[in-house]
Design a protein around this motif. Structure first.
Motif, mmCIF file in Angstrom:
data_model
loop_
_atom_site.group_PDB
_atom_site.id
_atom_site.type_symbol
_atom_site.label_atom_id
_atom_site.label_comp_id
_atom_site.label_asym_id
_atom_site.label_seq_id
_atom_site.Cartn_x
_atom_site.Cartn_y
_atom_site.Cartn_z
ATOM 1 N N PHE B 20 0.550 -1.871 -0.146
ATOM 2 C CA PHE B 20 0.479 0.051 0.295
ATOM 3 C C PHE B 20 0.763 1.409 0.295
ATOM 4 C CE2 PHE B 20 1.027 -0.485 4.705
ATOM 5 C CZ PHE B 20 1.137 0.363 5.039
ATOM 6 N N ASP B 611 -5.138 -4.049 4.855
ATOM 7 C CA ASP B 611 -5.353 -3.001 6.440
ATOM 8 C C ASP B 611 -4.914 -4.310 7.893
ATOM 9 O OD1 ASP B 611 -6.879 -1.137 7.895
ATOM 10 O OD2 ASP B 611 -8.543 -2.644 7.815
ATOM 11 N N TRP B 647 -9.641 3.359 3.715
ATOM 12 C CA TRP B 647 -8.615 3.155 1.835
ATOM 13 C C TRP B 647 -9.430 3.941 0.555
ATOM 14 C CZ3 TRP B 647 -3.940 0.516 3.185
ATOM 15 C CH2 TRP B 647 -3.575 0.411 4.392
ATOM 16 N N LEU B 658 -3.756 4.585 1.836
ATOM 17 C CA LEU B 658 -4.147 4.332 3.045
ATOM 18 C C LEU B 658 -4.250 6.388 3.565
ATOM 19 C CD1 LEU B 658 -4.438 3.853 6.020
ATOM 20 C CD2 LEU B 658 -2.081 3.666 6.154
#
Lengths: 253, 676, 212
Positions: B20, B611, B647, B658
């Motif tokens: 991410f 996550d 997100w 993020l």
């Protein structure tokens, strides 16, 4: 266990339907009836055949979405030791090698959509006709403003547990929805909040019940026998009492 | 419960891994400043209003008819808006809110036991392990009393005492009696109340109901949510619907685990489609695992059934001390050979430890090989097949000795009957077997104080949003949040947005955005039907569920989560090559419905793992192996992770972005939980 | 349906009472028969009118009863377009199930009964005598006639058994499971009473306990 199923197959509302025989192997006694149908559908899909359509959702006996007639009784009540929805009927209620007939609810006001799934929207229209208390959001008085005696509250609750599955109609030789309608009438009639609309509600709900094409009640009692929530049969008499009383009231005329 | 100050964090690295990227921080600026008691009143006063005579010209689409959706549809219909309400079931009364058993909290203080709005607010924030937004939670506690008033006025038959007044019980380990209930069917009764209010509006013509319609795409015009694409599940017709505002009240996504206490039809598709079109997904990895569910009986199991948590008040939880005793009849295992592990590890709380701890310890016992009941097939961390007994005993022998069989039956008779019906065992004789199961998802689409997502005109209510429960939900507060959002919050915030709707662009079927959305849906359906492979949809869903449960369930490790992401990507590839969806679109095609949902679950599953991977702390219901105290208990890191992870979608299998929304605690002091 | 049904049951009880006068001898019974056709309610209404008003009232009740039954029946038929391949009964009694066809059979025999004893056009045992008492004795001296009546009254009493309970339920008297048991008990009791009350006289005639 190995099971032989004879299932009603009907492509759509206007198509002709018929009973079709299937074999299901390796059924475990701990499976629910719907899990057994899942197993059949997995098998049919892999064979390139059309799976059997059936309604279901919560699979814990509360949403009222599932319901088929099993061996001639709604939700398979005749096979189960206790009142049940189809999703809570388990295969341990059947013998190895059993042949089981599976059919949709059959009633004019519940047209078949496909196979075992039927259209029960007539129930929603009965509720629309008055199965509510007109209390706009925000307009409510303090919750303790109107006490409700425990007997009344319990009777209201017993009637309010109806899940709207339609088994009562499916089991009724007259295809009457009187137990469903009576459950709502009784629920609301027992509460102080339900009094202002009590006698207008009953007229409009019964009128829609009849318009939808449900039959009349002849007090046979099959409905209460198959009801998964054991809605008391006497709610129908409550409805009748209120209906007679409403004839002498100006409400809703 | 004792509290200690937060322990110093063990790790302090800020990650930006290959999974991410970190984007700009976000801040919810809608909640006004000032004392917390004043914020909601102030916000209501500042919100722009819509003239009653103009409301019928404004169309509101609401997807979902549960407590949050049904209550909102009824209330907005009463207000005079033109409401279009959608559900996938055959009737709005079937939404899964109906299955909630326990009760609904409200700060009425009817028991004169020191309860107050502030205490309910405090308990909810603490129950969420300090990962929820103070302003939202305070408002939730503030409107809780109005909910009870409203429901009583609608005829909801709450439990009453002989004097005719409402009864309360304590629930979820809190020390005040503030939970209102209707036997074990509180959710059903509240939903029927909302359903009746909704049907009243249908009769009045303010709400149009579209049952057996599934939302498959959202229409965004000029940056605003302006409509949805649905599929008529009976005819297969793909339709576009337009509105001034779209509300998603589509519930939780626990079915990403395949087995959960959710209804079979619960899905993430509406939320996921909105996420793909720009709505942020908040805290997707926050999942509530409920400790007292009936264990899995075998591979063909389709769903799990919750047994009320109240059973732990009188039941004692144990497993055999020796693995070789696990096959025995429990009645033949001597007292000395039983391990009452919760009483052993947590002598102060015993069997009443919070849900997450009870769940995690049950898993630990079974992992040690001391589980009971049938051994079920699963996959270990290396992906090898194994058979494990997943169950622990919940034993009532002591309670039956103390208050008699009749006493136990009076308290729990209906639960015992339910257990007997499902398992075919007599729990009075053998006790129960229980195991944790996925129950509720605290994560959901990110919303601000007004319940608006970051996409203008897209509002999200109930379990579908992330807002009020932080990292773990307090018992009896899901019903409270759904109804608070639907009856009292949304109807007082949505007007602020709708007041400007006269300036919105006109849209219809010919608008390029609508055409694009509709085509994307028909294309996806055509694609699903065209694969014609060799595996069923359910087989993929079960495999996804196994991956999620093993690596992104109660116990998470960095290595495991990375492995899971790889497995999910492979599974998705294999799905698009090998799935078999029978039938055609123009039909009542339940396989096609499920296939579309599994596609979205696979994408969501990956985001949940990302996550969970980024959140290197044990918090709420989640235990992260890398973040524990010396004696193996959960360790939170407030300095690093006191934020909402929102997100942003960037593309399938692309690294998501993020956005952190810092959580500031002005009114409540952060404390580390301890139950030892 | 319920109200007309209860009227008809009331009539049956009265009719049964009248029949039992056979045991009091020819004079008593004939007097009763004449009284019915005589000066009841005179001088409010002219002599002989009562029996015709009463007959009109009964015909109206029967017509309304049949009309309600036909309406319910046709609604049930319309609401049941497809039959189940398999159907199992859980609660319904034989009486409840046979209300409709039973009602038709019952009504058919009622016509015969009226033709026999009221119009006196279908007497099986000789021409009509002057005395009603003798006529009844004549007819029930034929063994198969007693058998026909024994069977017919079975259908009547089955109809009454479900009908009485159902009428009270429709009028709102089924207030609880206990009330239901009581109502069904009453229905059974009245059905049995009617059967015994109606059949005891023909049987007595057949066995010669009542003679002309």
């Amino acid at each position: 266990m190995n099971i032989t199923l004879r299932i009603w197959r009907q492509a759509n509302a206007s198509a002709e339907g018929r009973m079709v025989t299937y074999q299901v192997q390796d059924v475990s006694a701990d499976m629910s009836f719907l899990e057994m149908l899942d197993l059949l559908n997995e098998d049919l899909t892999l064979k390139g055949e059309e799976p059997v359509a059936f309604d279901h959702d919560c699979r814990e006996g509360i949403c009222g979405m599932c319901g088929v007639v099993i061996n001639g009784t709604a939700h398979g009540r005749g096979e189960s030791p206790v009142p049940t929805t189809t999703c809570q009927l388990h295969m341990r209620s059947f013998e190895d090698g059993a042949t089981i007939d599976v059919e949709p609810w059959r009633a004019g006001p519940f047209p078949v959509i496909k196979d075992l799934a039927v259209d029960r929207s007539a129930f929603d229209r009965i509720i629309q006709a008055g199965g509510f208390i007109s209390a706009n959001t925000g307009a409510a008085p303090e919750a303790h403003a109107a006490p409700v005696g425990k007997l009344q509250a319990d009777r209201a609750f017993d009637a309010a547990t109806c899940i709207g599955c339609g088994a009562c109609v499916a089991a009724c030789p007259n295809s009457s929805a009187m137990l469903f309608t009576a459950a709502k009438i009784t629920h609301l009639a027992m509460l102080p909040q339900g009094q202002p609309e009590r006698y207008s509600r009953i007229k409009t709900m019964i009128a829609v019940h009849d318009e939808e094409g449900f039959g009349g009640c002849t007090n046979i009692g099959e409905c209460a026998e198959v009801c998964p929530k054991q809605i008391p049969f006497d709610t129908i008499s409550q409805l009748n009492r209120d209906l007679i009383a409403s004839l002498f009231k100006k409400d809703g005329k | 419960m004792t509290t200690t100050t937060p322990a110093a964090p063990k790790t302090a690295k800020t990650q930006s891994t290959e999974y991410f990227e970190v984007g700009a921080e976000i801040k919810d600026a809608k909640a006004p400043g000032g004392a917390i008691e004043q914020k909601w009143s102030k916000r209501k006063f500042e919100a722009k209003l819509v003239n009653p005579s103009n409301r019928r010209k404004m169309t509101v689409i609401i997807v979902g008819t549960g407590l949050a959706g049904g209550a909102a549809a009824a209330s907005l219909g009463e207000a005079g808006y033109n409401v279009q309400n959608f559900c996938y079931q055959d009737s709005p009364r079937r939404a899964h809110s109906i299955a909630a058993q326990g009760g609904i909290n409200a700060a009425k203080n009817y028991r004169n036991d020191n309860d107050s709005t502030f205490r309910l607010f405090y308990d909810t924030v603490k129950g969420g392990d300090y990962r929820s937004r103070e302003t939202n939670v305070y408002r939730l506690a503030e409107v809780s009393s109005n909910i009870i008033d409203q429901c009583v006025a609608q005829g909801v038959p709450f439990a009453r005492e002989y004097g005719g007044l409402l009864d309360n019980r304590s629930f979820g380990g809190v020390q005040v009696q503030r939970t209102f209930y209707a036997r074990g069917q509180t959710g059903q009764q509240l939903l029927i109340g909302a359903y009746q209010a909704l049907e009243r509006q249908v009769a009045a013509g303010t709400v149009t109901m579209h049952t057996r319609h599934e939302m498959l795409e959202i229409i965004i015009v000029g940056g605003r949510a302006r409509g949805i694409i649905t599929r008529d599940m009976v005819t297969g017709e793909v339709e576009s619907h337009f509105a001034d505002v779209v509300v998603l009240a589509t519930g939780g996504y626990g079915n990403v685990f395949f087995l959960s206490t959710n209804a079979m039809g619960c899905n993430v598709t509406a939320n996921w489609r909105a996420h793909r079109k720009g709505a942020y997904f908040g805290n997707p990895c926050y999942t509530q695992i409920h400790p007292t569910c009936i264990p899995v009986h075998g591979e063909t199991q389709s769903k799990l059934t919750l047994m009320s948590e109240s059973l732990r008040n009188d039941g004692r939880i144990w497993v055999p001390k020796r693995a070789e005793d696990c096959e025995k009849d429990p009645r033949q295992i001597a007292e000395g050979d039983r391990d009452y592990y919760l009483e052993r590890i947590y002598p102060a709380f015993g069997n009443l430890v919070p849900r997450d701890i009870a769940s995690r310890q049950a898993k630990n016992m079974c992992d040690e090989g001391r589980g009971v009941g049938p051994a079920v097939k699963e996959f270990d961390a290396e992906g090898n097949e194994r058979f494990v007994r997943r169950g622990v005993y919940l034993d009532f022998a002591e309670a039956i000795g103390r208050i008699g069989k009749d006493g136990v039956a009076a308290r729990y008779g209906n639960l015992f009957d339910m257990y007997a019906q499902i398992t075919g065992e007599d729990p009075y004789e053998t006790g129960m077997r229980i195991y944790p199961a996925v129950h509720y998802t605290m994560g959901g689409l990110w919303v601000d104080y007004d319940l608006s997502s970051n996409v203008p005109g897209l509002y999200v209510t109930g379990e579908a949003n992330f807002s009020d429960h932080g990292a773990n939900r307090l018992g009896a507060s899901a019903l409270m949040q759904g109804l608070a959002d639907g009856y009292f919050v949304l109807p007082n915030t949505i007007n602020d947005y709708l007041a400007g709707s006269s300036k919105f662009e006109k849209v219809d079927e010919t608008h390029p955005a609508a055409v694009e959305a509709l085509e994307s849906v028909t294309d996806r359906i055509a694609k699903l039907l065209a694969v014609n492979g060799t595996r069923t949809v359910d087989s993929f869903h079960k495999e996804l569920g196994n991956i999620m449960w093993e690596y992104c369930g109660m116990y998470r490790t960095e290595a495991g989560l990375i492995k899971a992401i790889g497995l999910i990507r492979k599974l998705r590839e294999s799905f698009w090559k090998d799935v078999k969806v029978s039938g055609v679109n123009e039909d009542f095609n339940q396989t096609l419905e499920r296939a579309g949902r599994v596609v979205d679950f696979m994408e969501l599953g990956e985001l949940m793992c990302v996550d969970a991977l980024h959140r290197r702390e044990s918090c709420g219901g989640h235990f992260r192996a890398e973040s524990q105290t010396e004696d193996g208990e959960a360790l939170r890191h407030d300095d690093e992770y006191a934020y909402v992870a929102a997100w942003e979608y960037t593309g399938t299998a692309q690294t998501p972005i993020l956005h952190k929304e810092p959580l500031e605690y002005e009114f409540i002091e952060l404390k580390q939980r301890s139950y030892k | 349906m319920a109200i007309t049904g209860l009227i008809l049951i009331g009539f049956l009880l009265m009719h049964m009472y009248g029949n039992l006068k056979m045991f009091l001898g020819a004079e008593s019974f004939d007097h009763y028969a004449e009284w019915l056709k005589g000066d009841i309610l005179y001088p409010l209404i002219p002599k002989g009118w009562f029996i015709w008003l009463f007959r009109a009232f009964m015909v109206a009740a029967i017509v309304l009863h049949i009309y309600s039954a036909v309406t319910l029946w046709s609604r049930a038929v319309a609401a049941n377009p497809t039959a189940y391949a398999a159907k199992k009964k859980l609660a319904q009694t034989y009486s409840a199930r046979t209300m409709r066809w039973g009602g038709v059979i019952l009504a058919g025999l009622l016509i015969f009964h009226l033709a026999q004893f009221t119009v006196k056009a279908a007497l099986v045992n000789g021409p009509a005598s002057a005395s009603s008492y003798d006529m009844v004795i004549g007819e029930f001296s034929v063994w198969w006639m007693v058998l026909v009546y024994a069977l017919w009254i079975v259908t009547v009493c089955m109809h009454v058994r479900h009908g009485l309970w159902s009428a009270f339920a429709t009028l709102g008297a089924n207030t609880s499971a206990k009330a239901r048991a009581v109502l069904n008990g009453c229905a059974w009791a009245i059905a049995l009473l009617l059967y015994i009350g109606f059949m005891i006289m023909p049987v007595a005639v057949l066995f010669g306990w009542i003679r002309s």
